[in-house]
Design a protein around this motif. Structure first.
Motif, mmCIF file in Angstrom:
data_model
loop_
_atom_site.group_PDB
_atom_site.id
_atom_site.type_symbol
_atom_site.label_atom_id
_atom_site.label_comp_id
_atom_site.label_asym_id
_atom_site.label_seq_id
_atom_site.Cartn_x
_atom_site.Cartn_y
_atom_site.Cartn_z
ATOM 1 N N ILE A 174 0.841 -1.201 0.000
ATOM 2 C CA ILE A 174 0.000 0.000 0.000
ATOM 3 C C ILE A 174 0.873 1.247 0.000
ATOM 4 C CG2 ILE A 174 -1.606 1.368 1.391
ATOM 5 C CD1 ILE A 174 -2.911 -1.248 2.279
ATOM 6 N N SER A 175 1.888 1.267 0.858
ATOM 7 C CA SER A 175 2.800 2.418 0.921
ATOM 8 C C SER A 175 3.579 2.568 -0.378
ATOM 9 C CB SER A 175 3.771 2.256 2.098
ATOM 10 O OG SER A 175 3.077 2.227 3.320
ATOM 11 N N PHE A 176 4.043 1.446 -0.924
ATOM 12 C CA PHE A 176 4.782 1.464 -2.182
ATOM 13 C C PHE A 176 3.928 2.042 -3.303
ATOM 14 C CE2 PHE A 176 5.785 -0.388 -6.268
ATOM 15 C CZ PHE A 176 7.164 -0.247 -6.366
ATOM 16 N N ARG A 177 2.686 1.567 -3.381
ATOM 17 C CA ARG A 177 1.762 2.000 -4.434
ATOM 18 C C ARG A 177 1.523 3.512 -4.351
ATOM 19 N NH1 ARG A 177 -2.666 -1.247 -3.103
ATOM 20 N NH2 ARG A 177 -1.624 -3.015 -4.098
ATOM 21 N N SER A 178 1.274 4.004 -3.143
ATOM 22 C CA SER A 178 1.021 5.422 -2.948
ATOM 23 C C SER A 178 2.245 6.248 -3.338
ATOM 24 C CB SER A 178 0.659 5.692 -1.486
ATOM 25 O OG SER A 178 0.443 7.067 -1.259
ATOM 26 N N TYR A 179 3.441 5.769 -2.977
ATOM 27 C CA TYR A 179 4.683 6.482 -3.282
ATOM 28 C C TYR A 179 4.892 6.610 -4.788
ATOM 29 C CZ TYR A 179 9.696 7.264 -3.868
ATOM 30 O OH TYR A 179 10.913 7.749 -4.274
ATOM 31 N N TRP A 180 4.678 5.508 -5.522
ATOM 32 C CA TRP A 180 4.940 5.543 -6.959
ATOM 33 C C TRP A 180 3.847 6.261 -7.736
ATOM 34 C CZ3 TRP A 180 9.405 4.806 -9.318
ATOM 35 C CH2 TRP A 180 10.416 4.186 -8.591
ATOM 36 N N TYR A 181 2.635 6.299 -7.215
ATOM 37 C CA TYR A 181 1.617 7.144 -7.838
ATOM 38 C C TYR A 181 2.025 8.612 -7.694
ATOM 39 C CZ TYR A 181 -2.051 3.756 -8.983
ATOM 40 O OH TYR A 181 -2.779 2.755 -9.566
ATOM 41 N N ASP A 182 2.599 8.964 -6.551
ATOM 42 C CA ASP A 182 3.095 10.326 -6.378
ATOM 43 C C ASP A 182 4.215 10.619 -7.370
ATOM 44 O OD1 ASP A 182 1.335 10.908 -4.357
ATOM 45 O OD2 ASP A 182 2.738 10.532 -2.722
ATOM 46 N N LYS A 183 5.050 9.604 -7.636
ATOM 47 C CA LYS A 183 6.128 9.759 -8.606
ATOM 48 C C LYS A 183 5.580 10.034 -10.005
ATOM 49 C CE LYS A 183 10.342 9.182 -6.913
ATOM 50 N NZ LYS A 183 11.439 10.155 -7.187
ATOM 51 N N LEU A 184 4.526 9.306 -10.363
ATOM 52 C CA LEU A 184 3.898 9.531 -11.664
ATOM 53 C C LEU A 184 3.398 10.968 -11.791
ATOM 54 C CD1 LEU A 184 1.863 6.223 -12.056
ATOM 55 C CD2 LEU A 184 3.728 6.954 -13.531
ATOM 56 N N ALA A 185 2.742 11.451 -10.739
ATOM 57 C CA ALA A 185 2.228 12.827 -10.762
ATOM 58 C C ALA A 185 3.372 13.835 -10.790
ATOM 59 C CB ALA A 185 1.347 13.064 -9.532
ATOM 60 N N GLU A 186 4.441 13.546 -10.056
ATOM 61 C CA GLU A 186 5.598 14.439 -10.032
ATOM 62 C C GLU A 186 6.224 14.570 -11.423
ATOM 63 O OE1 GLU A 186 10.079 14.238 -8.184
ATOM 64 O OE2 GLU A 186 8.431 13.499 -6.929
ATOM 65 N N ASN A 187 6.382 13.435 -12.106
ATOM 66 C CA ASN A 187 6.936 13.462 -13.459
ATOM 67 C C ASN A 187 6.031 14.227 -14.418
ATOM 68 O OD1 ASN A 187 9.119 11.976 -12.637
ATOM 69 N ND2 ASN A 187 8.357 10.030 -13.426
ATOM 70 N N MET A 188 4.721 14.025 -14.260
ATOM 71 C CA MET A 188 3.761 14.722 -15.108
ATOM 72 C C MET A 188 3.883 16.233 -14.911
ATOM 73 S SD MET A 188 -0.319 14.044 -15.411
ATOM 74 C CE MET A 188 -0.569 14.070 -13.644
ATOM 75 N N ASN A 189 4.040 16.664 -13.659
ATOM 76 C CA ASN A 189 4.167 18.092 -13.382
ATOM 77 C C ASN A 189 5.459 18.667 -13.952
ATOM 78 O OD1 ASN A 189 1.727 18.497 -11.952
ATOM 79 N ND2 ASN A 189 2.604 17.568 -10.132
ATOM 80 N N LEU A 190 6.541 17.903 -13.898
ATOM 81 C CA LEU A 190 7.813 18.363 -14.449
ATOM 82 C C LEU A 190 7.721 18.544 -15.959
ATOM 83 C CD1 LEU A 190 10.394 16.230 -12.409
ATOM 84 C CD2 LEU A 190 10.024 18.706 -12.269
ATOM 85 N N LYS A 191 7.058 17.603 -16.634
ATOM 86 C CA LYS A 191 6.930 17.677 -18.086
ATOM 87 C C LYS A 191 6.070 18.861 -18.520
ATOM 88 C CE LYS A 191 7.697 12.842 -19.297
ATOM 89 N NZ LYS A 191 8.834 13.166 -20.176
ATOM 90 N N LEU A 192 5.083 19.187 -17.683
ATOM 91 C CA LEU A 192 4.126 20.223 -18.069
ATOM 92 C C LEU A 192 4.377 21.548 -17.369
ATOM 93 C CD1 LEU A 192 0.904 18.021 -17.959
ATOM 94 C CD2 LEU A 192 2.260 18.620 -19.955
ATOM 95 N N GLU A 193 5.540 21.686 -16.746
ATOM 96 C CA GLU A 193 5.836 22.856 -15.921
ATOM 97 C C GLU A 193 5.561 24.169 -16.657
ATOM 98 O OE1 GLU A 193 6.778 24.957 -12.600
ATOM 99 O OE2 GLU A 193 6.794 22.761 -12.706
ATOM 100 N N GLU A 194 6.016 24.269 -17.901
ATOM 101 C CA GLU A 194 5.886 25.520 -18.646
ATOM 102 C C GLU A 194 4.687 25.514 -19.603
ATOM 103 O OE1 GLU A 194 9.561 26.132 -20.611
ATOM 104 O OE2 GLU A 194 10.755 26.176 -18.771
ATOM 105 N N LEU A 195 4.022 24.367 -19.715
ATOM 106 C CA LEU A 195 2.940 24.253 -20.693
ATOM 107 C C LEU A 195 1.552 24.347 -20.088
ATOM 108 C CD1 LEU A 195 4.351 21.284 -22.821
ATOM 109 C CD2 LEU A 195 4.536 23.730 -23.300
ATOM 110 N N SER A 196 1.432 24.061 -18.828
ATOM 111 C CA SER A 196 0.107 23.960 -18.219
ATOM 112 C C SER A 196 -0.034 24.906 -17.035
ATOM 113 C CB SER A 196 -0.133 22.515 -17.751
ATOM 114 O OG SER A 196 -1.311 22.430 -16.979
ATOM 115 N N PRO A 197 -1.208 25.521 -16.867
ATOM 116 C CA PRO A 197 -1.444 26.369 -15.693
ATOM 117 C C PRO A 197 -1.787 25.564 -14.443
ATOM 118 C CG PRO A 197 -3.399 26.346 -17.066
ATOM 119 C CD PRO A 197 -2.358 25.537 -17.794
ATOM 120 N N PHE A 198 -1.763 24.224 -14.552
ATOM 121 C CA PHE A 198 -2.171 23.377 -13.433
ATOM 122 C C PHE A 198 -0.991 22.664 -12.786
ATOM 123 C CE2 PHE A 198 -5.460 22.905 -16.806
ATOM 124 C CZ PHE A 198 -6.424 23.706 -16.222
#
Length: 457
Positions: free
Chosen positions: A27-51
């Motif tokens: 459960i802890s592992f799953r939650s951690y790596w879902y956060d990683k997915l969101a973190e990577n998504m935010n890095l990719k969209l840093e300059e492209l998205s207002p979100f």
């Protein structure tokens, strides 16, 4: 059931949940790596998205069942709402207006518009203005109107991909909320036992909140109202549930999804989460152990029944907000209360009403060694799959795609060949022979079927 039978049955359910994907570590592992997915998504969209995006709900908490929808919280980065705002030329500044609103809701007005070129999502209702003369911002975001199916504050998205891991996505658009009054009252209120711990109370009392576009169902001005929520605070609370409390959360979600929701749609996963929080706070730690799981379930079902009878279920973070307000019809309420009374009498037999859980428990009894081997295999497959998804995501071009599409060809394209081979050999040991025989299509279908077999609950 006798107390000893309850204890044995509780341990049986606990062992089954551990084996089929809900050990504390996974459960802890799953939650951690879902956060990683969101973190990577935010890095990719840093300059492209207002979100800024984060995975919330049961997926972000690591307790998602099967192919339930994945909830994504999308926060406007350049906008802040506050009770006592300070002007910042680089931000859209919103101010709350609680006049005439139910607890947990607010109207909002725009005090200052950002000087940046980022498109703002606001349109204004000129019919209604605050006492300072500012127009109110309706909770319907014109910025997204007509693009998705709306479900409460969520937009059910239609991203151009389908994955075994994500069967559907609900997007909730929101603004940061810095008001501390609700969290201060929550942290200071009297508690009989030591959950949550004092350090957790202090940490959460400093966290941000959000306002999301949905008004009170029974308000005459619900089109102007926004809901206040503390999504990240609730995620932190789930992390601080002990093993038995998390198992109660999972088990109660199964009961509500399979048994209660077909007759009473108001009993949502969010209500289940709040029930678990109240049960955790109001029970001593000694009674919150895995050998008391059936007793915990009985307490939770009784609490839901009591709340339905009184038409009131307080939100855990903002107790003044009634989660049942305007949500349950008279007929649904009576049917749900009668069913809950029946479920409480059934005791452990309730699992027969949950086919997936019953089948898994059956396998654990008749083939315990095979079940144990499966549990070790499925946990390792899920770990490697999550790591693989994050690795694939890093390789993606800067496109607005929150999660990678999983396919056989992309594995070979986006992953080191040796790592890909090791991963595929774990899932499909027949991999080398099938490659030699040229069975590429069969291999892909077998691979996906095996990975889906890690989500039997």
């Amino acid at each position: 059931m006798s107390s000893k039978e309850d204890e044995n049955f509780s341990l049986w359910i606990n062992s089954t949940l551990d084996t089929f994907g809900f050990r504390p570590e996974i459960i802890s592992f799953r939650s951690y790596w879902y956060d990683k997915l969101a973190e990577n998504m935010n890095l990719k969209l840093e300059e492209l998205s207002p979100f800024r995006f984060s995975l919330v709900g049961s997926a972000g908490e690591g307790v998602r069942l099967g192919k339930s929808d994945t909830d994504i919280l999308s926060v406007f980065k350049n906008t802040v709402c506050s009770d006592n705002p300070r002007i910042n030329v680089h931000l859209n500044i919103l101010k709350t207006d609680y006049s005439g609103t139910a607890p947990g809701y607010t109207k909002i007005v725009l005090i200052n518009k950002s000087s940046s070129d980022i498109r703002h999502p606001f349109h204004f209702d000129t019919m209604y203005k605050s006492t300072e003369g500012h127009p109110y911002i309706p909770c319907a975001l014109e910025y997204f109107a007509g693009k998705s199916e709306i479900n409460g504050p969520a937009f059910s998205s239609a991203f151009p991909y389908e994955s075994y891991l994500f069967s559907g996505t609900d997007l909730v658009f929101s603004f940061y909320f810095t008001g501390k009054e609700h969290l201060s009252e929550w942290a200071k209120r009297s508690r009989f036992y030591a959950w949550p711990q004092h350090t957790v109370l202090n940490e959460i009392s400093k966290m941000e909140g959000y306002i999301v576009p949905v008004g009170d169902k029974q308000s005459d001005l619900k089109c102007l109202e926004w809901r206040i929520c503390y999504t990240t605070a609730e995620k932190k609370l789930v992390q601080h549930l002990n093993d038995a409390q998390k198992k109660l959360y999972i088990l109660l979600k199964m009961v509500c999804k399979t048994i209660l929701q077909p007759i009473c749609k108001a009993i949502t996963s969010y209500i289940v989460k709040n029930v678990v929080f109240w049960v955790a706070e109001r029970m001593p730690e000694l009674q919150c152990s895995v050998n008391c799981l059936m007793n915990l379930l009985q307490k939770a079902l009784y609490f839901i029944k009591y709340c339905l009878e009184n038409n009131h279920l307080p939100n855990y973070m903002i107790p003044g907000r009634n989660l049942l307000r305007g949500g349950v019809s008279g007929r649904e309420k009576r049917q749900a209360i009668d069913l809950l009374s029946q479920l409480m009498k059934e005791g452990g037999a309730i699992v027969v009403r949950i086919p997936k859980l019953y089948q898994c428990m059956f396998h654990m009894v008749h083939s315990p060694e095979r079940g144990s081997r499966y549990g070790i295999w499925r946990d390792e497959v899920e770990k490697q799959t999550m790591k693989f998804l994050v690795l694939c995501q890093k390789e993606y071009s800067r496109r607005w795609v929150p999660m990678p599409i999983l396919s056989f060809l992309q594995v070979l394209k986006n992953m080191n060949y040796m790592k890909a081979l090791k991963y595929f050999m774990l899932v499909v040991p027949e991999f080398p022979n099938m490659i030699v025989q040229g069975k590429f299509v069969e291999l892909q279908y077998l691979f996906l079927a095996r990975v889906e077999a890690t989500m039997l609950l």
